[in-house]
Design a protein around this motif. Sequence first.
Motif, short mmCIF file in Angstrom:
data_model
loop_
_atom_site.label_atom_id
_atom_site.label_comp_id
_atom_site.label_asym_id
_atom_site.label_seq_id
_atom_site.Cartn_x
_atom_site.Cartn_y
_atom_site.Cartn_z
N VAL A 38 12.79 -0.60 -3.54
CA VAL A 38 11.73 -1.15 -4.38
C VAL A 38 11.82 -0.44 -5.73
CG1 VAL A 38 9.24 -1.47 -4.63
CG2 VAL A 38 10.27 -1.59 -2.36
N LYS A 71 9.97 0.10 -9.40
CA LYS A 71 8.63 -0.08 -9.97
C LYS A 71 8.50 0.48 -11.38
CE LYS A 71 6.36 0.80 -5.60
NZ LYS A 71 5.27 1.46 -4.90
N GLY A 97 2.92 0.00 -14.16
CA GLY A 97 2.56 -1.37 -13.78
C GLY A 97 1.28 -1.37 -12.95
N THR A 98 0.59 -2.52 -12.92
CA THR A 98 -0.58 -2.66 -12.04
C THR A 98 -0.58 -4.05 -11.42
OG1 THR A 98 -1.96 -3.50 -13.82
CG2 THR A 98 -2.15 -1.14 -13.34
N GLN A 99 -1.40 -4.21 -10.40
CA GLN A 99 -1.61 -5.49 -9.74
C GLN A 99 -0.32 -6.12 -9.22
OE1 GLN A 99 -3.81 -7.75 -12.65
NE2 GLN A 99 -5.63 -6.49 -12.38
N GLY A 100 0.64 -5.25 -8.89
CA GLY A 100 1.88 -5.74 -8.30
C GLY A 100 2.90 -6.24 -9.33
N VAL A 119 6.78 -4.69 -9.89
CA VAL A 119 7.24 -4.13 -8.61
C VAL A 119 8.25 -5.13 -8.04
CG1 VAL A 119 6.56 -3.40 -6.29
CG2 VAL A 119 5.02 -2.98 -8.21
N GLU A 125 12.22 3.92 -1.42
CA GLU A 125 12.68 3.31 -0.16
C GLU A 125 11.74 2.16 0.18
OE1 GLU A 125 11.90 5.34 3.66
OE2 GLU A 125 10.64 6.73 2.54
N PHE A 126 12.30 1.11 0.75
CA PHE A 126 11.50 -0.05 1.14
C PHE A 126 10.98 0.17 2.55
CE2 PHE A 126 11.61 -4.48 3.02
CZ PHE A 126 10.39 -4.86 2.47
N ILE A 127 9.68 0.12 2.73
CA ILE A 127 9.07 0.32 4.05
C ILE A 127 8.90 -1.06 4.69
CG2 ILE A 127 7.15 1.37 5.33
CD1 ILE A 127 8.85 3.38 3.68
N SER A 150 5.96 -2.15 7.26
CA SER A 150 4.57 -2.40 6.83
C SER A 150 4.31 -3.91 6.75
CB SER A 150 4.28 -1.72 5.49
OG SER A 150 5.08 -2.28 4.49
N ASP A 163 -0.76 -3.60 3.19
CA ASP A 163 -1.07 -2.20 2.91
C ASP A 163 -2.54 -1.94 3.21
OD1 ASP A 163 -2.51 -3.10 0.70
OD2 ASP A 163 -1.46 -1.84 -0.74
N SER A 214 1.22 -6.89 -1.35
CA SER A 214 -0.03 -7.34 -0.72
C SER A 214 -1.19 -7.47 -1.72
CB SER A 214 -0.41 -6.35 0.38
OG SER A 214 -0.52 -5.07 -0.19
N ASN A 215 -0.92 -7.23 -2.99
CA ASN A 215 -2.01 -7.26 -3.99
C ASN A 215 -2.80 -8.57 -3.93
OD1 ASN A 215 0.50 -5.84 -5.05
ND2 ASN A 215 -1.11 -4.95 -6.31
N ASP A 262 -4.11 3.64 -1.85
CA ASP A 262 -3.29 2.60 -1.22
C ASP A 262 -2.21 3.25 -0.36
OD1 ASP A 262 -4.82 0.84 -2.60
OD2 ASP A 262 -3.33 0.40 -4.14
N GLU A 293 -0.23 4.82 -4.02
CA GLU A 293 -0.86 5.21 -5.28
C GLU A 293 -2.35 5.43 -5.10
OE1 GLU A 293 -0.86 2.49 -8.52
OE2 GLU A 293 -1.24 0.78 -7.25
P1 ADP Z 1 0.67 -1.86 -8.13
O1 ADP Z 1 0.05 -0.61 -8.70
O2 ADP Z 1 1.23 -2.74 -9.19
O3 ADP Z 1 -0.22 -2.54 -7.14
P2 ADP Z 1 2.16 -0.77 -5.87
O4 ADP Z 1 3.06 0.39 -5.93
O5 ADP Z 1 0.84 -0.55 -5.20
O6 ADP Z 1 1.97 -1.35 -7.34
O7 ADP Z 1 2.93 -1.95 -5.14
C1 ADP Z 1 2.37 -3.26 -4.98
C2 ADP Z 1 2.49 -3.71 -3.52
O8 ADP Z 1 3.87 -3.82 -3.15
C3 ADP Z 1 1.89 -2.74 -2.52
O9 ADP Z 1 0.51 -2.96 -2.35
C4 ADP Z 1 2.69 -3.01 -1.26
O10 ADP Z 1 2.16 -4.12 -0.57
C5 ADP Z 1 4.06 -3.36 -1.81
N1 ADP Z 1 4.94 -2.18 -1.85
C6 ADP Z 1 4.98 -1.27 -2.83
N2 ADP Z 1 5.89 -0.30 -2.59
C7 ADP Z 1 6.44 -0.60 -1.41
C8 ADP Z 1 7.46 0.04 -0.60
N3 ADP Z 1 8.05 1.15 -1.00
N4 ADP Z 1 7.78 -0.55 0.59
C9 ADP Z 1 7.17 -1.70 0.99
N5 ADP Z 1 6.22 -2.34 0.26
C10 ADP Z 1 5.84 -1.81 -0.91
#
Ligand code: ADP
Length: 292
Positions: free
Chosen positions: A139, A141, A145-148, A151, A178-180, A183, A187, A212-213, A248, A260
Motif C-alpha cells: 500500500v 500512501k 492524505g485523508t479520507q482514503g 492511498v 505492507e498490505f494487510i 483485514s 477497519d 473502508s473509508n 483507526d 492512524e
Molecule cells: P486515510 O487517512 O486517507 O483514511 P488510511 O491510512 O486510513 O488513510 O487508509 C484508508 C483505508 O485503506 C483504511 O481505512 C483501510 O481500510 C485501508 N488500508 C490502509 N492501509 C492499509 C494496509 N496497510 N493494509 C490493508 N488495508 C489498508
Amino acid sequence: MKIGILSRNANLYSTRRLVESCQKHGHQVEVIDHLKCNIIIEEELPRVYYNGKMLEGFDAIIPRIGASVTFYGTAVVRQFEMMGVFTTVKSRGLADSRDKLRSLQLLTKSGIGLPKTVFTNYSKDVESIIDTVGGVPVVIKLLEGTQGLGVVLADTKKAATSVLEAFNGLKARVIVQEFIKESGGADLRAFVVDGKVVGAMKRQGKQGEFRSNLHRGGTSSVVELSPEEEKAAVSSAKALNLGIAGVDMLQSSRGPLVLEVNSSPGLEGIEKATHLDIADEIIKFIERSAKK
Ligand code: ADP
C-alpha cells in the motif's frame, strides 16, 4: 463554563452536536471560525481577536480543525494554550497527528502493533523497499492524505514502481506499507476521550474496495473491541497526547495494527453507528479537566 468550538461551519453535524451538548449541560458556547481569528503576540499578553473583538473568559476550547488548514488552526489552538485555556486537543498532538509518518514514529515505542512501513527519499530503491515490507502487494500512501484519497494498492513490483515514480515526479512524500489482506477491506475506528474508548465501529469498504473509508462508500456498524484492541486505541491516543482521538486499526492475524490517529474525529459516523452520545462524553471530559 464558557466553551469555544473551533469550527469553520456551525452547521456541520459534529459542531451542532457539541453545541447542543454544551447547552444541555448549562454551558455558554460559541462557535469560532479559526480562520477568522487574529493572533496577537505581545509580551505577557497573548490574545485572540475575532470579528474585531477580543475573545475573553473562555474556560475551554474544542478544536475541530480540518486537514487543509492544519497550520493556521494549530497556531490558533497554541494561542489559546498560551492564554491558559483548556483544550481537548493540544496543538502539539494536533500537528503530530496530521503527518502519517510522524504519528507512526511516535507510536513505535509504546508496544502498539503497526503495519510494517517504509519512508524513503530514494524511490529508485523500489526492490529493497518492497522486500522490507514483505513483498507485493504493498500500500502506498501520501503522508498528508485523508479520507482514503492518496492511498493506493500496488499488486506488482511494476505497479509499485510506476506509482512511486508518479508521486516522486509530483514531489509528493509517501510511505510504503505492507498490505494487510486478512483485514478484508474493513477497519476499526475507536473513539477515545480522556484515556477511555467511548465508542467503536467497524467500517467495511464497498465490494472490491480495500479502503473502508465512509467517504469512499464504506458502511459502518457498531462493534465490541477486544481488550487488545481497546488497549491499542488508548495507548495510541496517549502516545500522541490527544484528549480526543479517533484511532483507526486493522484486524490482522498478529493482532490489531494501528493505521492512524485522528485528532478531529467526526461524530456523525460513530454516533449513528453506535447510537451513543459521544458529544456528551466530550463535554463531561471538559467539566472534569478545565479549571483544574
Ligand atoms: P486515510 O487517512 O486517507 O483514511 P488510511 O491510512 O486510513 O488513510 O487508509 C484508508 C483505508 O485503506 C483504511 O481505512 C483501510 O481500510 C485501508 N488500508 C490502509 N492501509 C492499509 C494496509 N496497510 N493494509 C490493508 N488495508 C489498508
